[in-house]
Each structure stands twice: as structure tokens, then as C-alpha cells.
Write a protein that holds these residues in place. Structure first.
Motif, PDB file in Angstrom:
ATOM      1  N   LEU A 113      -4.512   8.916  -7.122  1.00  0.00           N
ATOM      2  CA  LEU A 113      -5.351   9.703  -6.907  1.00  0.00           C
ATOM      3  C   LEU A 113      -5.320  10.228  -4.943  1.00  0.00           C
ATOM      4  CD1 LEU A 113      -8.755   9.843  -7.673  1.00  0.00           C
ATOM      5  CD2 LEU A 113      -8.403   8.803  -5.679  1.00  0.00           C
ATOM      6  N   GLY A 171      -7.527  -5.640  -7.401  1.00  0.00           N
ATOM      7  CA  GLY A 171      -8.867  -5.147  -7.911  1.00  0.00           C
ATOM      8  C   GLY A 171      -9.211  -4.232  -8.671  1.00  0.00           C
ATOM      9  N   ARG A 175       1.303 -13.626  -5.551  1.00  0.00           N
ATOM     10  CA  ARG A 175       0.577 -11.590  -6.111  1.00  0.00           C
ATOM     11  C   ARG A 175       0.666 -11.185  -6.666  1.00  0.00           C
ATOM     12  NH1 ARG A 175       0.865  -6.865  -5.211  1.00  0.00           N
ATOM     13  NH2 ARG A 175      -1.001  -5.379  -5.041  1.00  0.00           N
ATOM     14  N   ARG A 227       5.464 -12.930   6.350  1.00  0.00           N
ATOM     15  CA  ARG A 227       5.560 -13.468   5.138  1.00  0.00           C
ATOM     16  C   ARG A 227       6.804 -13.606   4.074  1.00  0.00           C
ATOM     17  NH1 ARG A 227       2.138 -10.474   1.723  1.00  0.00           N
ATOM     18  NH2 ARG A 227       4.387  -8.545   2.893  1.00  0.00           N
ATOM     19  N   ASP A 269      -9.736  -3.828  -1.632  1.00  0.00           N
ATOM     20  CA  ASP A 269      -9.265  -3.434   0.115  1.00  0.00           C
ATOM     21  C   ASP A 269     -10.369  -1.952   0.505  1.00  0.00           C
ATOM     22  OD1 ASP A 269      -8.200  -5.984   0.088  1.00  0.00           O
ATOM     23  OD2 ASP A 269      -6.590  -4.773   0.392  1.00  0.00           O
ATOM     24  N   VAL A 291       4.387 -11.874  -1.799  1.00  0.00           N
ATOM     25  CA  VAL A 291       4.180 -13.203  -1.616  1.00  0.00           C
ATOM     26  C   VAL A 291       3.216 -13.680  -2.186  1.00  0.00           C
ATOM     27  CG1 VAL A 291       6.337 -12.950  -0.352  1.00  0.00           C
ATOM     28  CG2 VAL A 291       3.882 -13.445   0.595  1.00  0.00           C
ATOM     29  N   GLY A 292       3.021 -15.310  -1.606  1.00  0.00           N
ATOM     30  CA  GLY A 292       1.607 -15.928  -2.698  1.00  0.00           C
ATOM     31  C   GLY A 292       0.312 -15.197  -1.855  1.00  0.00           C
ATOM     32  N   GLU A 313      -2.633   4.595 -11.362  1.00  0.00           N
ATOM     33  CA  GLU A 313      -1.865   4.195 -10.394  1.00  0.00           C
ATOM     34  C   GLU A 313      -0.665   5.241  -9.613  1.00  0.00           C
ATOM     35  OE1 GLU A 313      -1.721   1.017  -8.659  1.00  0.00           O
ATOM     36  OE2 GLU A 313       0.444   1.727  -7.944  1.00  0.00           O
ATOM     37  N   ARG A 314      -0.627   5.085  -8.277  1.00  0.00           N
ATOM     38  CA  ARG A 314       0.344   6.059  -7.884  1.00  0.00           C
ATOM     39  C   ARG A 314       1.906   4.674  -7.960  1.00  0.00           C
ATOM     40  NH1 ARG A 314       2.314   4.945  -2.871  1.00  0.00           N
ATOM     41  NH2 ARG A 314       1.819   2.436  -2.822  1.00  0.00           N
TER      42      ARG A 314
HETATM   43  C1  LIG Z   1       2.420  -4.105  -2.427  1.00  0.00           C
HETATM   44  C2  LIG Z   1       1.350  -4.816  -2.531  1.00  0.00           C
HETATM   45  C3  LIG Z   1       2.150  -6.568  -1.354  1.00  0.00           C
HETATM   46  C4  LIG Z   1       0.869  -7.009  -0.932  1.00  0.00           C
HETATM   47  N1  LIG Z   1       1.334  -8.253  -0.905  1.00  0.00           N
HETATM   48  C5  LIG Z   1       0.506  -9.589  -0.384  1.00  0.00           C
HETATM   49  C6  LIG Z   1       0.510 -10.599  -0.512  1.00  0.00           C
HETATM   50  O1  LIG Z   1       2.367 -11.207  -0.400  1.00  0.00           O
HETATM   51  N2  LIG Z   1      -0.221 -10.815  -0.412  1.00  0.00           N
HETATM   52  C7  LIG Z   1      -1.381 -11.306  -0.472  1.00  0.00           C
HETATM   53  O2  LIG Z   1      -2.417 -12.213   0.204  1.00  0.00           O
HETATM   54  N3  LIG Z   1      -1.661 -10.170  -0.251  1.00  0.00           N
HETATM   55  C8  LIG Z   1      -1.150  -8.813  -0.199  1.00  0.00           C
HETATM   56  N4  LIG Z   1      -1.771  -7.492  -0.786  1.00  0.00           N
HETATM   57  C9  LIG Z   1      -2.707  -7.565  -0.731  1.00  0.00           C
HETATM   58  C10 LIG Z   1      -3.640  -8.088  -1.697  1.00  0.00           C
HETATM   59  O3  LIG Z   1      -3.268  -7.921  -3.215  1.00  0.00           O
HETATM   60  C11 LIG Z   1      -4.854  -6.638  -1.469  1.00  0.00           C
HETATM   61  O4  LIG Z   1      -5.256  -7.694  -0.359  1.00  0.00           O
HETATM   62  C12 LIG Z   1      -6.126  -7.772  -2.067  1.00  0.00           C
HETATM   63  O5  LIG Z   1      -5.525  -8.434  -4.266  1.00  0.00           O
HETATM   64  C13 LIG Z   1      -6.981  -6.427  -3.152  1.00  0.00           C
HETATM   65  O6  LIG Z   1      -6.486  -6.093  -4.114  1.00  0.00           O
HETATM   66  P1  LIG Z   1      -7.226  -4.344  -4.177  1.00  0.00           P
HETATM   67  O7  LIG Z   1      -6.816  -4.472  -5.259  1.00  0.00           O
HETATM   68  O8  LIG Z   1      -8.058  -3.957  -3.632  1.00  0.00           O
HETATM   69  O9  LIG Z   1      -5.628  -3.891  -3.726  1.00  0.00           O
HETATM   70  P2  LIG Z   1      -4.041  -3.707  -3.684  1.00  0.00           P
HETATM   71  O10 LIG Z   1      -3.491  -5.444  -4.370  1.00  0.00           O
HETATM   72  O11 LIG Z   1      -3.093  -3.478  -2.036  1.00  0.00           O
HETATM   73  O12 LIG Z   1      -4.651  -2.372  -5.168  1.00  0.00           O
HETATM   74  C14 LIG Z   1      -4.029  -0.934  -4.870  1.00  0.00           C
HETATM   75  C15 LIG Z   1      -2.965  -0.119  -5.651  1.00  0.00           C
HETATM   76  O13 LIG Z   1      -3.658   0.978  -5.633  1.00  0.00           O
HETATM   77  C16 LIG Z   1      -2.224   1.248  -5.590  1.00  0.00           C
HETATM   78  N5  LIG Z   1      -2.808   3.011  -5.124  1.00  0.00           N
HETATM   79  C17 LIG Z   1      -2.591   3.389  -3.596  1.00  0.00           C
HETATM   80  N6  LIG Z   1      -3.113   4.509  -3.156  1.00  0.00           N
HETATM   81  C18 LIG Z   1      -3.367   4.880  -4.600  1.00  0.00           C
HETATM   82  C19 LIG Z   1      -3.836   6.223  -5.215  1.00  0.00           C
HETATM   83  N7  LIG Z   1      -4.104   7.299  -3.919  1.00  0.00           N
HETATM   84  N8  LIG Z   1      -3.637   6.394  -6.488  1.00  0.00           N
HETATM   85  C20 LIG Z   1      -3.612   5.751  -7.261  1.00  0.00           C
HETATM   86  N9  LIG Z   1      -3.604   4.157  -7.114  1.00  0.00           N
HETATM   87  C21 LIG Z   1      -3.318   4.058  -5.540  1.00  0.00           C
HETATM   88  C22 LIG Z   1      -1.518   0.523  -5.131  1.00  0.00           C
HETATM   89  O14 LIG Z   1      -0.458   0.744  -5.388  1.00  0.00           O
HETATM   90  C23 LIG Z   1      -2.059  -0.484  -5.954  1.00  0.00           C
HETATM   91  O15 LIG Z   1      -1.294  -0.381  -7.040  1.00  0.00           O
HETATM   92  C24 LIG Z   1      -0.722  -6.594  -0.788  1.00  0.00           C
HETATM   93  C25 LIG Z   1      -0.950  -5.854  -1.542  1.00  0.00           C
HETATM   94  C26 LIG Z   1      -0.001  -4.245  -1.788  1.00  0.00           C
HETATM   95  C27 LIG Z   1       0.085  -3.012  -2.280  1.00  0.00           C
END
Ligand SMILES: Cc1cc2nc3c(=O)[nH]c(=O)nc-3n(C[C@H](O)[C@H](O)[C@H](O)COP(=O)(O)OP(=O)(O)OC[C@H]3O[C@@H](n4cnc5c(N)ncnc54)[C@H](O)[C@@H]3O)c2cc1C
Length: 416
Positions: free
Chosen positions: A127, A11, A102, A186, A299, A41-42, A31-32
Motif C-alpha cells: 500500500l 491484526g 509469532r 529476542r 500497530d 520469535v515468541g 500484503e507487501r
Molecule cells: C516480521 C515481524 C516479526 C515480528 N516479530 C515479533 C515477535 O517476535 N514478537 C512480538 O511480540 N511481536 C513481533 N512482531 C510484532 C507483532 O506481530 C505486532 O506487534 C502485533 O502482532 C500487532 O500486529 P499487526 O498486524 O498490527 O502488525 P504486524 O504483525 O507487524 O503486521 C503488519 C503486516 O503488514 C505488512 N505491511 C507493512 N507495510 C505494508 C504496506 N505498506 N502494504 C501492505 N502490507 C504492509 C507487513 O509485511 C506485515 O505482514 C513482529 C512483526 C513483524 C512484521
């Protein structure tokens, strides 16, 4: 206008790309982690997300990482077909569905951000607090050595995932994500092509289920890489860690007997390249995503069960919608209000549907009405009911083919 994004996940990175295309250039991503390792994975990107990636000019790069599934089929535990539907372009969408790893997706998005915006991803910045001022905010980050850094912003976009620190500031009593009691294992595996090699399959019901879809075309030895999810009630733990590796044998044993002439599920699990355990968790819908100059996305705003494969796609829609309104609204406050109005009710509805297992509900209905199987599925679930369940979910998620093909574009440029 300086926009600070917390989180370089799917996101956060797509938000950076969307803002850049909308004409914003002063962007920082905090980024943390100290290194983006491309974990997971997928993941599926549905046509409504691929449309946005296409309009961002990045879809070809992402399509090259994975495959385009052509159909989705639901089966009973015994392997009887319940429902099959075309997917992506085969279903009349102007844009494909893409199944990708992913981790590879995240690394590609990172590269794209760096190519278009330079070194704006600041690693090792966790953060921990947000100070809200009148028309601005300060992101307070913790560095790996424990020291703190303050980053001033006109807007902070919290894309920091299911454990969002920004969300916790406003919902401090929320606690851990809610566990459904189901556990997901998974993994990826190299197998002889399943069916036509382009079908996403789901077998089982609400208590135990197996999902698989291709992540590659045929490799040199004729096999292909698939992603799979084995899901079961009981066992596992509610502890949320995306990277917990587990022993394959007990999970393969839990699926003993799930074998047919076209699929050997215990063997796929036993011979998998990796197997990660993850609880089926989500978070309750919340009444606000916007707090002055802090806004939640992905998320952090709406973590939901993976039923329907929508997590990454909804984050993509959030990103593009936010950028569109920031480029076109009269003020930042108006833009944030319009973003929330466009996205929060829709995601709340989708969250409800995923709790009812989304489009996979047909599998549980088949089990309840015909636990021993059937000779004709339409004696058990009329075609009209099957069609209605599939259509309801697509409408709620924003990817009904007619709705999506007709929707106006979210591309806009500030000052245009
Ligand atoms: C390591 C990992 C593996 C995943 N594997 C899968 C998978 O195999 N299949 C699937 O469908 N979905 C997976 N997901 C979830 C999927 O990426 C998300 O549900 C979806 O893409 C929404 O993305 P998002 O950017 O909201 O969250 P995410 O993709 O989870 O990204 C959140 C990001 O914020 C960073 N972060 C967290 N806390 C902090 C903070 N306090 N300060 C700064 N940065 C921070 C994290 O390190 C991460 O890079 C995974 C997520 C992660 C983090």
C-alpha cells in the motif's frame, strides 16, 4: 460491501477472520511481502485475545502451536522473588493465555483465512496511497515490478504495522518510531525446563532485564523450547527491523554474572537458536484513527512497548471490535466512530502504562528501594502495592479476570 485490509500480519489476518464470522464475504487482504514467511520469535496472547480467538472458532488450532503458561514471576537481578501470580485459567479466567511462535501463528492464521475465505490474500501488494472518495476509497499498491494497482473499496482497514503507510498519509511529520534507548535481543533456545516448565519469568529492572517463557512442552530429549528477551540500555540502534540477526557472544557477556542454581542466562543467550536485535520503540498516541473510509488497526494505530505482552492481543481486540460494530451499527460511519470510541482511549491509556514499564514496574521499585536485596519483599513493597500495580494494568488492558469473564461477547452477524 468490499473491505480491503492492508497487511497480512496478526491484526490483518484476525480482522479477515472476524469480518467473515460477522457475515462479510467480499474481503481482500493486500500484503507487501511476496511470501508470508512466518517471521519473528515468541508472542503472547492474553486471555482477552484468546476469548476472541475462541469465539472465532480458531483457538484450538492456535493452542496446538504453543503452550499455556500457568504463572508469571518477577525477580530481582540477584534472583530474589518480587511477585508471582497465576496466569490464564489458573488465575480464574475462562480462557487461557497462550505463548506461541509469532511466525507459526501468522502461518496458521493465513491457512485459516484461506480455508474460510479462499485466495483473498494478494501478495506483493505494498500500500502506497489511499484515495478517499465520498463513501468509498481506493487503495493504491505498488507491485514488485514497480507498477501500480488500484483496488476500490467501501472500507480500507490499515493493519500495516509500525511503519504504516496509511498512518503516514495522515501524520506525515511523525518520522521514525520513538526509541526508549533500550535494546531488545529476542531469541529462542532449547533448555532444560525452567522452574515448573510453565512459568513466565522476568528478572532485573528498568535498565537491564531478562524475560523467558516456554514455547513448547518437553521435547523428546526432555528439553523445551523457550522464548527469551534480553534487554539493556546502551548499545544497539534505533533502526527498526524485525529480522536483524546479531552475534550472541557480546550479548551473553553483557549478562555475565546473571546465573543462579536454576537459571544460566549467559548460557541461554550463547546457545540460542537465533538472536534478533530490536530497539524498544513505540509511537505517540494520535487523535484520530478514522479518515473517511480508511481506519487504522493494530500497530498501525497504537504501536507500544512489549511490556505487558499486549501488542498482538490489542490488535485482536481491535479486529473483533471493528467487525462487531460493522455488523451492528446503522451505517459504516457510525460503526467506525463506535470502533474508535471503544478502542482509541483504551489504547492511549495502555500506551502510557507501557511507557511506565506496565506491570513490570515492581522490578524497578524493588531495585530503587532495595538495591542490595531484601530478606522479605513485603518490607520493601507492601503486598497491597504489588496487588494494585498488577490489577491496574489488567484493568487498563481489558483483561482483569472479573471484567473479562463478565464482558458481553463481540460476536455479531450483519443483518441478524
Ligand atoms: C516480521 C515481524 C516479526 C515480528 N516479530 C515479533 C515477535 O517476535 N514478537 C512480538 O511480540 N511481536 C513481533 N512482531 C510484532 C507483532 O506481530 C505486532 O506487534 C502485533 O502482532 C500487532 O500486529 P499487526 O498486524 O498490527 O502488525 P504486524 O504483525 O507487524 O503486521 C503488519 C503486516 O503488514 C505488512 N505491511 C507493512 N507495510 C505494508 C504496506 N505498506 N502494504 C501492505 N502490507 C504492509 C507487513 O509485511 C506485515 O505482514 C513482529 C512483526 C513483524 C512484521
Amino acid at each position: 460491501m468490499r473491505i480491503v485490509i492492508a497487511g497480512a500480519g496478526i491484526g490483518g489476518l484476525i480482522t479477515a477472520l472476524s469480518l467473515e464470522r460477522a457475515g462479510f464475504t467480499d474481503i481482500v487482504v493486500l500484503e507487501r511481502t511476496e511470501r508470508i514467511r512466518g517471521l519473528g520469535v515468541g508472542i503472547n496472547l492474553l486471555p482477552h485475545a484468546v476469548r476472541e480467538l475462541t469465539e472465532l472458532g480458531v483457538a484450538d488450532r492456535i493452542a496446538a502451536l504453543g503452550v499455556e503458561p500457568a504463572s508469571l514471576s518477577y525477580y530481582t537481578r540477584q534472583g530474589q522473588l518480587i511477585w508471582t501470580e497465576p496466569r490464564g485459567r489458573s488465575a480464574g479466567y475462562e480462557w487461557p493465555q497462550l505463548s506461541v511462535h509469532r511466525g507459526r501463528l501468522q502461518l496458521e492464521l493465513r491457512d485459516l483465512v484461506e480455508e474460510r475465505l479462499g485466495g483473498i490474500i494478494w501478495l506483493g501488494r505494498k500500500l502506497v496511497d489511499v484515495q478517499e472518495l465520498d463513501d468509498s476509497a481506493v487503495a493504491v499498491c505498488e507491485l514488485p515490478d514497480g507498477s501500480r494497482e488500484r483496488v476500490a473499496a467501501d472500507l480500507i482497514v490499515a493493519a500495516d504495522g509500525i511503519h504504516s503507510a496509511a498512518r503516514k498519509l495522515h501524520y506525515p511529520g511523525e518520522g521514525a518510531p520513538r526509541w526508549s534507548g533500550l535494546t531488545l535481543w529476542r531469541g529462542t533456545a532449547l533448555v532444560d525446563p525452567v522452574l515448573d516448565g510453565r512459568t513466565m519469568i522476568m528478572l532485573g529492572d528498568a535498565e537491564q532485564k531478562f524475560v523467558a517463557y516456554p514455547l513448547s512442552g518437553p521435547l523428546e530429549d526432555g528439553r523445551q523450547r523457550i522464548n527469551f528477551i534480553a534487554e539493556r540500555r546502551g548499545g544497539g540502534s534505533p533502526h527498526v527491523d524485525w529480522n536483524r540477526s546479531v552475534d550472541r557472544a557480546p550479548i551473553a557477556d553483557a549478562f555475565a554474572g546473571w546465573r543462579s542454581d536454576w537459571l544460566d542466562i549467559p548460557a541461554i543467550i550463547r546457545d540460542s537458536e537465533e538472536l534478533l536485535e530490536y530497539p524498544m520503540v513505540d509511537r505517540d498516541a494520535i487523535p484520530s484513527w478514522v479518515f473517511g473510509r480508511l481506519v487504522l488497526l493494530g500497530d498501525a494505530a497504537h504501536a507500544m512497548y512489549p511490556n505487558g505482552s499486549n501488542g498482538g492481543s490489542q490488535a485482536t481486540l481491535d479486529a473483533r471490535t471493528l467487525a462487531y460494530h460493522l455488523a451492528t451499527a446503522a451505517s459504516v460511519d457510525d460503526a467506525l466512530a463506535a470502533y474508535e470510541q471503544a478502542r482509541r482511549p483504551a489504547c492511549t491509556r495502555l500506551l502510557e502504562l507501557t511507557r511506565q514499564t506496565g506491570p513490570e514496574r515492581v522490578m524497578q521499585i524493588a531495585r530503587e528501594r532495595a538495591p542490595e536485596g531484601f530478606s522479605d519483599i513485603h518490607d520493601v513493597i507492601p503486598r497491597s502495592e504489588l496487588e494494585a500495580i498488577a490489577a491496574e494494568y489488567k484493568l487498563a488492558a481489558g483483561f482483569h479476570p472479573e471484567q473479562l469473564n463478565a464482558r458481553s461477547s463481540l460476536s455479531a452477524r450483519v443483518g441478524a
